[in-house]
Design an enzyme around this catalytic site. Structure first.
Site, PDB file in Angstrom:
ATOM      1  N   LYS A  95       0.855  -1.184   0.000  1.00  0.00           N
ATOM      2  CA  LYS A  95       0.000   0.000   0.000  1.00  0.00           C
ATOM      3  C   LYS A  95       0.885   1.224   0.000  1.00  0.00           C
ATOM      4  CE  LYS A  95      -4.478   0.870   0.146  1.00  0.00           C
ATOM      5  NZ  LYS A  95      -5.553   0.023  -0.406  1.00  0.00           N
TER       6      LYS A  95
HETATM    7  P1  NAD Z   1     -12.864   7.813  -2.751  1.00  0.00           P
HETATM    8  O1  NAD Z   1     -11.888   8.814  -2.321  1.00  0.00           O
HETATM    9  O2  NAD Z   1     -13.257   7.747  -4.186  1.00  0.00           O
HETATM   10  O3  NAD Z   1     -14.208   7.983  -1.899  1.00  0.00           O
HETATM   11  C1  NAD Z   1     -14.245   8.051  -0.492  1.00  0.00           C
HETATM   12  C2  NAD Z   1     -15.640   8.472  -0.055  1.00  0.00           C
HETATM   13  O4  NAD Z   1     -15.711   8.448   1.371  1.00  0.00           O
HETATM   14  C3  NAD Z   1     -15.992   9.901  -0.472  1.00  0.00           C
HETATM   15  O5  NAD Z   1     -17.364   9.929  -0.855  1.00  0.00           O
HETATM   16  C4  NAD Z   1     -15.778  10.694   0.804  1.00  0.00           C
HETATM   17  O6  NAD Z   1     -16.549  11.877   0.856  1.00  0.00           O
HETATM   18  C5  NAD Z   1     -16.248   9.685   1.826  1.00  0.00           C
HETATM   19  N1  NAD Z   1     -15.747   9.948   3.184  1.00  0.00           N
HETATM   20  C6  NAD Z   1     -14.527  10.381   3.564  1.00  0.00           C
HETATM   21  N2  NAD Z   1     -14.476  10.532   4.881  1.00  0.00           N
HETATM   22  C7  NAD Z   1     -15.686  10.165   5.350  1.00  0.00           C
HETATM   23  C8  NAD Z   1     -16.267  10.095   6.648  1.00  0.00           C
HETATM   24  N3  NAD Z   1     -15.573  10.427   7.730  1.00  0.00           N
HETATM   25  N4  NAD Z   1     -17.554   9.678   6.746  1.00  0.00           N
HETATM   26  C9  NAD Z   1     -18.241   9.335   5.661  1.00  0.00           C
HETATM   27  N5  NAD Z   1     -17.764   9.383   4.409  1.00  0.00           N
HETATM   28  C10 NAD Z   1     -16.508   9.802   4.263  1.00  0.00           C
HETATM   29  O7  NAD Z   1     -12.297   6.398  -2.255  1.00  0.00           O
HETATM   30  P2  NAD Z   1     -12.700   4.953  -2.775  1.00  0.00           P
HETATM   31  O8  NAD Z   1     -11.692   4.528  -3.766  1.00  0.00           O
HETATM   32  O9  NAD Z   1     -14.138   4.906  -3.098  1.00  0.00           O
HETATM   33  O10 NAD Z   1     -12.411   4.081  -1.457  1.00  0.00           O
HETATM   34  C11 NAD Z   1     -13.371   3.926  -0.421  1.00  0.00           C
HETATM   35  C12 NAD Z   1     -12.973   2.748   0.472  1.00  0.00           C
HETATM   36  O11 NAD Z   1     -12.920   1.556  -0.315  1.00  0.00           O
HETATM   37  C13 NAD Z   1     -11.618   2.869   1.131  1.00  0.00           C
HETATM   38  O12 NAD Z   1     -11.668   2.254   2.397  1.00  0.00           O
HETATM   39  C14 NAD Z   1     -10.726   2.082   0.208  1.00  0.00           C
HETATM   40  O13 NAD Z   1      -9.550   1.624   0.855  1.00  0.00           O
HETATM   41  C15 NAD Z   1     -11.640   0.956  -0.169  1.00  0.00           C
HETATM   42  N6  NAD Z   1     -11.286   0.267  -1.405  1.00  0.00           N
HETATM   43  C16 NAD Z   1     -11.160   0.948  -2.586  1.00  0.00           C
HETATM   44  C17 NAD Z   1     -10.852   0.253  -3.744  1.00  0.00           C
HETATM   45  C18 NAD Z   1     -10.788   0.929  -5.097  1.00  0.00           C
HETATM   46  O14 NAD Z   1     -10.698   0.219  -6.096  1.00  0.00           O
HETATM   47  N7  NAD Z   1     -10.873   2.238  -5.195  1.00  0.00           N
HETATM   48  C19 NAD Z   1     -10.648  -1.132  -3.696  1.00  0.00           C
HETATM   49  C20 NAD Z   1     -10.783  -1.786  -2.478  1.00  0.00           C
HETATM   50  C21 NAD Z   1     -11.114  -1.080  -1.350  1.00  0.00           C
END
Ligand code: NAD
Length: 419
Positions: free
Chosen positions: A107
């Site tokens: 990561k």
């Molecule tokens: P992103 O940055 O696109 O979206 C994050 C979202 O969370 C946004 O809508 C933001 O406003 C919201 N957020 C931030 N802080 C918050 C809070 N305190 N309360 C509520 N909402 C809040 O990120 P993403 O890529 O969608 O990732 C989201 C999660 O999924 C993370 O935990 C990430 O590690 C996990 N994840 C992502 C992927 C991927 O392919 N992008 C794959 C596996 C896991």
């Protein structure tokens, strides 16, 4: 240990310890797998648009590479720290092994609020970060991908920086890239699609139908927004979504396609429109009476303090580490069916793997091929985890962790200790 010590790292290690105890893991391996294989902290000086130089902290952690190159996202967020990155790297190791992908876990992260940077500043920051971690990454070494706060454009800048250094185009150094430089169809919505596939499997197992099933989603970023769209397309009633500023609720279901279109241009403002639904806080969203609750934002959202109020039937962990250890036990006692993060959100890394394979063979597949392969891989991982959980009478999270750790342990034992 002190530099790594933070709540997220403690959560990852506590989960690992529980699983290691359950499976009676070799004590030497247990010692080794508790800590990352390699960690790098870098300083990233960036010339800002006003001419001043600002220095940001960046990290790349490789937790394990016994089964293949390490793989893991890159996070841009103001709270990023070494411990969090190390925890996320460890989860990547188990996640890749659980789905049978030939990868270890890694990561990366930069301590920055990306929305406060101009596009040019973001590009300079990304390129300098990529060049600082250049020695660690490569298609056969360690392959970054998007995570919170990063996207396909950021991956394109990393791919270009790396390619400029070696002198030729190396698409396979990152995944989640734009299609024009070797990205894969279906990568952008892969994590959300995977969440829906496993949620459907869980519903089938519990004898629930998808039609009109109520779904609440915390987080409306890459993962949350695509999950909402695909859930709605599958026939579910998405009653609430949120971002970091709060959310919106409609008992009869939100009009997701319209909301997505508006969110793209208006951002959070559209959640304030009374015509869309009622305002709701993130805390309230987690406590909604719904069939499926999907945390898709950050870690440690469901804790000992609010777990008691969670009222869903299925918790599908799209985010990494959304549930603390204390909360986990409370949810289990309430009979909530948990699809743990390393299984629920594996769709992203599964399609990243398919992208990497396509890059290596310089031959690209149709979207339907990608979706079919994703479905095959993730539903097989779900099926195996469920079977193991039922046979051993252990929770789904423990079953998923033990299966993942077991595969990593086998790789270590057969390779032996060097020198
Ligand atoms: P992103 O940055 O696109 O979206 C994050 C979202 O969370 C946004 O809508 C933001 O406003 C919201 N957020 C931030 N802080 C918050 C809070 N305190 N309360 C509520 N909402 C809040 O990120 P993403 O890529 O969608 O990732 C989201 C999660 O999924 C993370 O935990 C990430 O590690 C996990 N994840 C992502 C992927 C991927 O392919 N992008 C794959 C596996 C896991």
């Amino acid at each position: 240990m002190t530099e790594l010590d933070n709540p997220t790292f403690r959560l990852a290690v506590a989960q690992f310890d529980q699983a290691a105890q359950q499976m009676n893991l070799d004590p030497n391996l247990r010692q080794r797998l508790k800590m990352p294989e390699r960690s790098l902290i870098v300083s990233i000086p960036v010339r800002m648009d006003d001419g001043k130089v600002k220095v940001f902290s960046g990290y790349r952690v490789q937790h394990d590479s016994a089964r293949g190159p390490s793989k893991g996202g890159l996070r841009y967020h103001p709270d990023v720290n070494l411990g969090e990155v190390a925890a996320l790297a460890m989860w990547m190791t188990w996640k890749c092994a659980l789905s049978g992908l030939p990868y270890g876990g890694a990561k990366g992260g930069v301590r920055v609020a990306p929305e406060e940077l101009s596009r040019a500043e973001l590009q300079r920051l990304t390129r300098r970060y990529a060049s600082e971690i250049f020695l660690m990454i490569g298609p056969d070494k360690d392959v970054p991908a998007p995570d919170v706060g990063t996207n396909a454009q950021v991956m394109a800048w990393i791919m270009d920086t790396y390619s400029q250094q070696v002198g030729f185009a190396v698409p396979g150094v990152v995944t989640g890239k734009p299609l024009s430089i070797g990205g894969s169809l279906g990568r952008e919505d892969a994590t959300g699609r995977g969440v829906v596939y496993v949620a459907l499997e869980a519903m089938r197992h519990l004898g629930m139908g998808i039609e009109n099933t109520t779904v609440a989603i915390q987080g409306f970023g890459n993962v949350g927004a695509h999950t909402a769209r695909i859930m709605a397309e599958a026939g579910a009633r998405v009653v609430a979504v949120s971002d970091r500023l709060g959310g919106v609720y409609a008992a009869n279901g939100l009009a997701i396609p319209e909301l997505l279109t508006r969110y793209r241009t208006e951002g959070h403002e559209c959640f304030r429109d009374r015509g869309v639904g009622d305002r709701i806080t993130n805390e309230e969203l987690l406590a909604l009476d719904c069939a499926v609750l999907i945390p898709a934002a950050l870690s440690e959202q469901i804790t000992g303090k609010n777990a008691d109020q969670v009222r869903c039937r299925i918790l599908a962990e799209a985010a990494n580490g959304p549930t603390t250890l204390e909360a986990d036990q409370i949810l289990l006692d309430k009979g909530i069916f948990i699809i743990p993060d390393i299984l629920a959100n594996a769709g992203g890394v599964i399609v990243s793997y398919l992208e990497w394979v396509q890059d290596a063979q310089r031959f690209f597949w149709k979207a339907t091929d990608i979706q079919e392969r994703l479905r095959d891989i993730i539903t097989a991982a779900f099926g195996e985890t469920l079977q193991f959980s039922v046979d051993q009478k252990i929770p789904m999270r423990t079953a998923a962790l033990v299966s993942g750790i077991e595969k990593v342990a086998q790789a270590h034992l057969v390779r032996g200790l060097y020198p």
